[in-house]
Design an enzyme around this catalytic site. Structure first.
Site, PDB file in Angstrom:
ATOM      1  N   TRP A   1       0.750  -0.981   0.161  1.00 60.49           N
ATOM      2  CA  TRP A   1       0.427   0.043   0.177  1.00 60.49           C
ATOM      3  C   TRP A   1       1.060   1.440   0.139  1.00 60.49           C
ATOM      4  O   TRP A   1       0.437   2.374  -0.816  1.00 60.49           O
ATOM      5  CB  TRP A   1      -0.608   0.381   0.989  1.00 60.49           C
TER       6      TRP A   1
ATOM      7  N   LYS B   1     -12.198  -1.957   7.865  1.00 57.63           N
ATOM      8  CA  LYS B   1     -11.201  -2.118   8.741  1.00 57.63           C
ATOM      9  C   LYS B   1     -11.988  -2.026  10.977  1.00 57.63           C
ATOM     10  O   LYS B   1     -12.469  -3.071  11.250  1.00 57.63           O
ATOM     11  CB  LYS B   1     -10.027  -2.714   9.149  1.00 57.63           C
TER      12      LYS B   1
ATOM     13  N   ASP C   1      -1.108   6.938   6.344  1.00 57.38           N
ATOM     14  CA  ASP C   1      -2.086   5.911   6.073  1.00 57.38           C
ATOM     15  C   ASP C   1      -2.479   5.176   7.293  1.00 57.38           C
ATOM     16  O   ASP C   1      -1.534   4.218   7.379  1.00 57.38           O
ATOM     17  CB  ASP C   1      -1.518   5.414   4.665  1.00 57.38           C
TER      18      ASP C   1
HETATM   19  N1  PMP Z   1      -3.939   1.667   2.977  1.00 51.71           N
HETATM   20  C1  PMP Z   1      -3.799   0.708   3.688  1.00 51.71           C
HETATM   21  C2  PMP Z   1      -2.559  -0.131   4.580  1.00 51.71           C
HETATM   22  C3  PMP Z   1      -4.719  -1.317   3.352  1.00 51.71           C
HETATM   23  O1  PMP Z   1      -4.818  -2.225   4.171  1.00 51.71           O
HETATM   24  C4  PMP Z   1      -6.065  -0.686   2.450  1.00 51.71           C
HETATM   25  C5  PMP Z   1      -6.537  -2.030   1.398  1.00 51.71           C
HETATM   26  N2  PMP Z   1      -6.288  -2.934   2.413  1.00 51.71           N
HETATM   27  C6  PMP Z   1      -5.378   0.247   1.167  1.00 51.71           C
HETATM   28  C7  PMP Z   1      -4.799   1.595   2.022  1.00 51.71           C
HETATM   29  C8  PMP Z   1      -6.492   0.358  -0.049  1.00 51.71           C
HETATM   30  O2  PMP Z   1      -7.663   0.710   0.389  1.00 51.71           O
HETATM   31  P1  PMP Z   1      -9.009   0.137  -0.878  1.00 51.71           P
HETATM   32  O3  PMP Z   1      -9.018  -0.793  -0.584  1.00 51.71           O
HETATM   33  O4  PMP Z   1      -9.785   0.842   0.511  1.00 51.71           O
HETATM   34  O5  PMP Z   1      -8.907   1.586  -1.262  1.00 51.71           O
END
Ligand code: PMP
Length: 366
Positions: free
Chosen positions: A101, A192, A168
């Site tokens: 991510w 989450k 994030d």
């Molecule tokens: N950042 C992190 C730390 C994540 O775990 C995730 C999704 N698992 C995301 C970003 C992406 O999130 P989204 O699917 O809501 O775009």
């Protein structure tokens, strides 16, 4: 019977929240309307947004200088919205690359300016949190991913930043006490710890808006959402309502201090089983282990199918690991009851007892 839900996100929600939300789908608090039918411009929903916002700030211990937004597009849209708003072509942003991510966030930032990757654990398949690095004072901002959902690592101490500090926090938002005012902007997908998929929370220092010096598409401009109290366009009404119910649940539980204690107990119980049996190998360096996502492999990979079957039989779902690590990942978000961790530990104990690996079969872990 309800399963033990270890999904990485969307993930487990408190049963009380599910019940109240399902009642509201039929009729919201005796109003004669379903929560799916109310206007996003009406008093009722304005109250929902205001209370949810106030709860996020209260839980994080933040004051009037911060605002909370409920957006759409997932944390993935924030990967681009952050640099789009705060980074210009001639400027450099500092990023820590601690996983998939984080690297996706880096990729998007490069579309808008320069990126200095000041720390990375990529060469070790992201099995630890880099330490001892410095963030240059010339950077426009510094960005970290506080918990690495796929690799099961987590910042337990936040590095210092001499510049604007962005994070994030998708997979550990509101799961522990943090010095929230250290950060100028925090974003997190709700799916989450906070609610259903479809809502993205952004917590930002209001003063930050003065740093945006360009014309942007309205839907990608933080100023527009702050001015309109998250109601520039039609928001994810039901999702935000479920977030409110979950936030109320969290406050009733005792807030971040109390939930952190519970989360620590759950994680400690599972890691203890992993460490005691040679059959299980934790992916992350011990000091950087995540309390949200416990990632492990089997020292005999050929037993993975049988292990998964044993878990399924015990009503355990969602523990198959991400393809980039393989093995297993147990996500222990706020709403996962301790009993679910106990159930998983029991399966792991029994499975290890009946499948002792010979020393020859053991494959060394990372
Ligand atoms: N950042 C992190 C730390 C994540 O775990 C995730 C999704 N698992 C995301 C970003 C992406 O999130 P989204 O699917 O809501 O775009």
């Amino acid at each position: 019977m309800r399963k033990h839900i270890f999904n990485p996100g969307p993930s487990v929600l408190p049963v009380e929240v599910l019940q109240e939300a399902s009642e509201a789908v039929v009729e919201l608090n005796g109003s004669g309307e379903s929560v799916l039918e109310i206007s996003h411009r009406g008093k009722t929903f304005e109250g929902v947004v205001a209370e949810a916002k106030a709860l996020v700030k209260e839980l994080l211990g933040l004051g009037e200088d911060y605002d909370v937004l409920f957006l759409q597009g997932g944390a993935s849209l924030q990967f681009c919205m952050v640099p789009m708003n705060f980074l210009n072509e001639s400027e450099t942003a500092a990023y820590a690359d601690t996983g998939t991510w984080a690297s996706k966030a880096i990729k998007e930032a490069k579309l808008f300016g320069k990126v200095d990757v000041v720390a990375s654990s990529k060469a070790q398949n992201y099995n630890h949190i880099p330490k001892g690095f410095e963030v240059p004072g010339t950077a426009k901002y510094f960005h970290i991913t506080t918990n690495n959902t796929i690799y099961g690592t987590q910042f337990h101490r936040f590095p210092e930043s001499p510049v604007l500090y962005f994070a994030d926090m998708s997979s550990d938002f509101l799961s522990r006490e943090i010095p929230a005012s250290k950060f100028d902007l925090i974003y997190a997908g709700a799916q989450k710890n906070v609610g259903p998929a479809g809502v993205t929370l952004v917590v930002l220092r209001k003063e930050l808006l003065k740093r945006i010096d360009k014309v942007l598409p309205s839907m990608l401009d933080y100023r527009v959402f702050v001015e309109n109290d998250s109601l520039y366009n039609t928001p994810c009404v039901f999702g935000i309502y479920v977030c409110l119910l979950t936030l109320r649940w969290l406050r009733k539980k005792g807030g971040l201090k109390a939930i952190e204690k519970i989360n620590e107990t759950k994680a400690a119980r599972l890691y203890e089983v992993i460490d005691r049996h040679p059959l299980y190998k934790g992916h992350a360096a011990k000091e950087d282990r995540s309390k949200m996502n416990v990632v492990f492999t089997l020292s005999c990979p050929e037993l993975e199918g049988a292990f998964l079957e044993a878990c399924t039989k015990a009503g355990i779902v969602g523990i198959k690991g991400h393809r980039s690590v393989g093995g297993f990942r147990a996500s222990l978000y706020n709403a996962l009851p301790l009993e679910s961790v106990t159930a998983l530990c029991e399966v792991m104990e029994e499975f290890a007892a009946s499948h002792q690996p010979s020393s020859k079969e053991r494959v060394s872990g990372v």
